[in-house]
Scaffold this motif. Structure first.
Motif, PDB file in Angstrom:
ATOM      1  N   ARG A   1      -4.236   5.651   3.528  1.00  0.00           N
ATOM      2  CA  ARG A   1      -3.089   5.394   2.659  1.00  0.00           C
ATOM      3  C   ARG A   1      -3.294   4.058   1.955  1.00  0.00           C
ATOM      4  NH1 ARG A   1       1.233   2.276   3.130  1.00  0.00           N
ATOM      5  NH2 ARG A   1       3.151   2.882   2.089  1.00  0.00           N
ATOM      6  N   VAL A   2      -3.121   4.011   0.664  1.00  0.00           N
ATOM      7  CA  VAL A   2      -3.274   2.740  -0.040  1.00  0.00           C
ATOM      8  C   VAL A   2      -1.941   2.138  -0.482  1.00  0.00           C
ATOM      9  CG1 VAL A   2      -5.661   3.047  -0.773  1.00  0.00           C
ATOM     10  CG2 VAL A   2      -3.846   3.848  -2.243  1.00  0.00           C
ATOM     11  N   CYS A   3      -1.000   2.974  -0.930  1.00  0.00           N
ATOM     12  CA  CYS A   3       0.299   2.434  -1.353  1.00  0.00           C
ATOM     13  C   CYS A   3       1.224   3.583  -1.694  1.00  0.00           C
ATOM     14  CB  CYS A   3       0.139   1.518  -2.570  1.00  0.00           C
ATOM     15  SG  CYS A   3      -0.317   2.378  -4.074  1.00  0.00           S
ATOM     16  N   PRO A   4       2.531   3.278  -1.800  1.00  0.00           N
ATOM     17  CA  PRO A   4       3.441   4.294  -2.323  1.00  0.00           C
ATOM     18  C   PRO A   4       3.124   4.546  -3.799  1.00  0.00           C
ATOM     19  CG  PRO A   4       4.650   2.497  -1.257  1.00  0.00           C
ATOM     20  CD  PRO A   4       3.229   2.043  -1.414  1.00  0.00           C
ATOM     21  N   ILE A   5       3.284   5.769  -4.234  1.00  0.00           N
ATOM     22  CA  ILE A   5       2.988   6.103  -5.635  1.00  0.00           C
ATOM     23  C   ILE A   5       3.835   5.264  -6.581  1.00  0.00           C
ATOM     24  CG2 ILE A   5       4.593   8.092  -5.629  1.00  0.00           C
ATOM     25  CD1 ILE A   5       1.328   8.143  -7.534  1.00  0.00           C
ATOM     26  N   LYS A   6       5.041   4.880  -6.160  1.00  0.00           N
ATOM     27  CA  LYS A   6       5.914   4.093  -7.046  1.00  0.00           C
ATOM     28  C   LYS A   6       5.358   2.697  -7.309  1.00  0.00           C
ATOM     29  CE  LYS A   6       9.272   2.762  -3.416  1.00  0.00           C
ATOM     30  NZ  LYS A   6       8.607   1.588  -2.893  1.00  0.00           N
ATOM     31  N   ASN A   7       4.406   2.244  -6.517  1.00  0.00           N
ATOM     32  CA  ASN A   7       3.799   0.927  -6.740  1.00  0.00           C
ATOM     33  C   ASN A   7       2.751   0.945  -7.861  1.00  0.00           C
ATOM     34  OD1 ASN A   7       5.312   0.258  -4.536  1.00  0.00           O
ATOM     35  ND2 ASN A   7       3.667  -0.805  -3.452  1.00  0.00           N
ATOM     36  N   LEU A   8       2.379   2.141  -8.303  1.00  0.00           N
ATOM     37  CA  LEU A   8       1.421   2.237  -9.412  1.00  0.00           C
ATOM     38  C   LEU A   8       2.190   2.444 -10.704  1.00  0.00           C
ATOM     39  CD1 LEU A   8      -1.272   4.660  -7.916  1.00  0.00           C
ATOM     40  CD2 LEU A   8      -1.297   2.162  -7.934  1.00  0.00           C
ATOM     41  N   SER A   9       1.689   1.868 -11.773  1.00  0.00           N
ATOM     42  CA  SER A   9       2.318   2.146 -13.058  1.00  0.00           C
ATOM     43  C   SER A   9       1.258   2.697 -14.002  1.00  0.00           C
ATOM     44  CB  SER A   9       2.993   0.903 -13.633  1.00  0.00           C
ATOM     45  OG  SER A   9       2.071  -0.132 -13.782  1.00  0.00           O
ATOM     46  N   GLU A  10       1.714   3.564 -14.887  1.00  0.00           N
ATOM     47  CA  GLU A  10       0.817   4.249 -15.819  1.00  0.00           C
ATOM     48  C   GLU A  10      -0.082   3.253 -16.561  1.00  0.00           C
ATOM     49  OE1 GLU A  10      -0.018   7.266 -17.188  1.00  0.00           O
ATOM     50  OE2 GLU A  10       1.043   8.414 -15.662  1.00  0.00           O
ATOM     51  N   GLN A  11      -1.364   3.543 -16.579  1.00  0.00           N
ATOM     52  CA  GLN A  11      -2.367   2.794 -17.355  1.00  0.00           C
ATOM     53  C   GLN A  11      -2.695   1.415 -16.787  1.00  0.00           C
ATOM     54  OE1 GLN A  11      -3.605   4.309 -20.368  1.00  0.00           O
ATOM     55  NE2 GLN A  11      -2.333   6.056 -19.929  1.00  0.00           N
ATOM     56  N   ASN A  12      -2.053   1.027 -15.673  1.00  0.00           N
ATOM     57  CA  ASN A  12      -2.340  -0.283 -15.089  1.00  0.00           C
ATOM     58  C   ASN A  12      -3.011  -0.108 -13.733  1.00  0.00           C
ATOM     59  OD1 ASN A  12      -1.188  -2.036 -17.085  1.00  0.00           O
ATOM     60  ND2 ASN A  12       0.813  -1.335 -16.381  1.00  0.00           N
ATOM     61  N   GLY A  13      -4.240  -0.559 -13.626  1.00  0.00           N
ATOM     62  CA  GLY A  13      -4.967  -0.418 -12.364  1.00  0.00           C
ATOM     63  C   GLY A  13      -4.526  -1.439 -11.331  1.00  0.00           C
ATOM     64  N   LYS A  14      -4.782  -1.090 -10.070  1.00  0.00           N
ATOM     65  CA  LYS A  14      -4.548  -2.038  -8.974  1.00  0.00           C
ATOM     66  C   LYS A  14      -5.763  -2.000  -8.076  1.00  0.00           C
ATOM     67  CE  LYS A  14       0.333  -2.529  -8.372  1.00  0.00           C
ATOM     68  NZ  LYS A  14       1.087  -3.379  -7.542  1.00  0.00           N
ATOM     69  N   ARG A  15      -6.034  -3.124  -7.408  1.00  0.00           N
ATOM     70  CA  ARG A  15      -7.191  -3.116  -6.509  1.00  0.00           C
ATOM     71  C   ARG A  15      -6.733  -3.156  -5.051  1.00  0.00           C
ATOM     72  NH1 ARG A  15     -10.083  -8.963  -7.545  1.00  0.00           N
ATOM     73  NH2 ARG A  15      -8.185 -10.097  -7.973  1.00  0.00           N
ATOM     74  N   PHE A  16      -7.541  -2.498  -4.228  1.00  0.00           N
ATOM     75  CA  PHE A  16      -7.252  -2.397  -2.805  1.00  0.00           C
ATOM     76  C   PHE A  16      -8.570  -2.482  -2.045  1.00  0.00           C
ATOM     77  CE2 PHE A  16      -4.044   0.052  -5.043  1.00  0.00           C
ATOM     78  CZ  PHE A  16      -2.861  -0.384  -4.457  1.00  0.00           C
ATOM     79  N   MET A  17      -8.463  -2.883  -0.784  1.00  0.00           N
ATOM     80  CA  MET A  17      -9.616  -2.777   0.112  1.00  0.00           C
ATOM     81  C   MET A  17      -9.398  -1.547   0.988  1.00  0.00           C
ATOM     82  SD  MET A  17     -11.878  -5.161  -0.318  1.00  0.00           S
ATOM     83  CE  MET A  17     -12.816  -5.262   1.179  1.00  0.00           C
ATOM     84  N   VAL A  18     -10.339  -0.651   0.984  1.00  0.00           N
ATOM     85  CA  VAL A  18     -10.260   0.543   1.824  1.00  0.00           C
ATOM     86  C   VAL A  18     -11.601   0.697   2.525  1.00  0.00           C
ATOM     87  CG1 VAL A  18      -9.947   3.053   1.864  1.00  0.00           C
ATOM     88  CG2 VAL A  18      -8.592   1.668   0.305  1.00  0.00           C
ATOM     89  N   SER A  19     -11.566   0.737   3.835  1.00  0.00           N
ATOM     90  CA  SER A  19     -12.808   0.875   4.622  1.00  0.00           C
ATOM     91  C   SER A  19     -13.845  -0.156   4.179  1.00  0.00           C
ATOM     92  CB  SER A  19     -13.375   2.292   4.494  1.00  0.00           C
ATOM     93  OG  SER A  19     -12.431   3.247   4.871  1.00  0.00           O
ATOM     94  N   ASP A  20     -13.402  -1.394   3.972  1.00  0.00           N
ATOM     95  CA  ASP A  20     -14.279  -2.507   3.582  1.00  0.00           C
ATOM     96  C   ASP A  20     -14.889  -2.358   2.195  1.00  0.00           C
ATOM     97  OD1 ASP A  20     -13.898  -3.965   5.882  1.00  0.00           O
ATOM     98  OD2 ASP A  20     -15.513  -2.928   6.940  1.00  0.00           O
ATOM     99  N   VAL A  21     -14.331  -1.483   1.395  1.00  0.00           N
ATOM    100  CA  VAL A  21     -14.819  -1.309   0.021  1.00  0.00           C
ATOM    101  C   VAL A  21     -13.681  -1.683  -0.931  1.00  0.00           C
ATOM    102  CG1 VAL A  21     -15.686   0.343  -1.689  1.00  0.00           C
ATOM    103  CG2 VAL A  21     -16.392   0.535   0.708  1.00  0.00           C
ATOM    104  N   GLU A  22     -14.023  -2.488  -1.948  1.00  0.00           N
ATOM    105  CA  GLU A  22     -13.001  -2.845  -2.932  1.00  0.00           C
ATOM    106  C   GLU A  22     -12.920  -1.748  -3.980  1.00  0.00           C
ATOM    107  OE1 GLU A  22     -12.975  -6.968  -4.040  1.00  0.00           O
ATOM    108  OE2 GLU A  22     -12.107  -6.478  -5.988  1.00  0.00           O
ATOM    109  N   ILE A  23     -11.726  -1.183  -4.115  1.00  0.00           N
ATOM    110  CA  ILE A  23     -11.574  -0.075  -5.059  1.00  0.00           C
ATOM    111  C   ILE A  23     -10.516  -0.403  -6.100  1.00  0.00           C
ATOM    112  CG2 ILE A  23     -12.278   1.623  -3.317  1.00  0.00           C
ATOM    113  CD1 ILE A  23      -9.300   2.517  -3.198  1.00  0.00           C
ATOM    114  N   ALA A  24     -10.602   0.294  -7.220  1.00  0.00           N
ATOM    115  CA  ALA A  24      -9.610   0.195  -8.291  1.00  0.00           C
ATOM    116  C   ALA A  24      -8.908   1.543  -8.370  1.00  0.00           C
ATOM    117  CB  ALA A  24     -10.292  -0.117  -9.619  1.00  0.00           C
ATOM    118  N   VAL A  25      -7.580   1.517  -8.357  1.00  0.00           N
ATOM    119  CA  VAL A  25      -6.795   2.753  -8.376  1.00  0.00           C
ATOM    120  C   VAL A  25      -5.962   2.779  -9.658  1.00  0.00           C
ATOM    121  CG1 VAL A  25      -5.019   4.089  -7.175  1.00  0.00           C
ATOM    122  CG2 VAL A  25      -6.757   2.859  -5.856  1.00  0.00           C
TER     123      VAL A  25
END
Ligand code: FES
Length: 119
Positions: free
Chosen positions: A17-41
């Protein structure tokens, strides 16, 4: 991207799980660490995409901050483009790792398999 109201019908094996869907906004990326990998969502037209956040050009961690256009995210540093779905660059050139996503009970999940970078 899979979308399910009922998590019991979804195989969450390996998905984090990375975040609630409401924390994302259209066209704006967010970064997270998942399994020691930095990802852009990214949330684009209601679909969630996940790519590695490290640009293969000069290894800047800025993909999350890229401009979204025609199914691509454009690295803000020098403009390299990566397909949101596959992570590939135009002309099918290798680009970023892409990761499966799903939405379950209003939360975003991503499955990241760590690979050694081939720089
Ligand atoms: S660091 Fe991304 S295009 Fe140069």
């Amino acid at each position: 991207m899979k979308n399910s109201e009922n998590c019991e019908q979804v195989d969450l094996d390996g998905f984090k799980r990375v975040c609630p869907i409401k924390n994302l906004s259209e066209q704006n990326g967010k970064r997270f660490m998942v399994s020691d990998v930095e990802i852009a969502v990214f949330l684009v037209n209601g679909k969630v995409y996940a790519l590695n956040n490290i640009c293969p050009h000069q290894h800047t961690a800025l993909i999350y901050d890229g401009f979204i256009e025609d199914g691509y995210v454009i690295c803000p540093a020098h403009g390299w483009m990566f397909n949101l779905e596959t992570g590939k660059m135009p002309l099918n050139r290798k680009g970023l790792e892409s990761y499966p996503t799903l939405i379950c009970n209003e939360n975003v999940y991503v499955k990241v398999e760590k690979k050694e970078p081939k720089w």
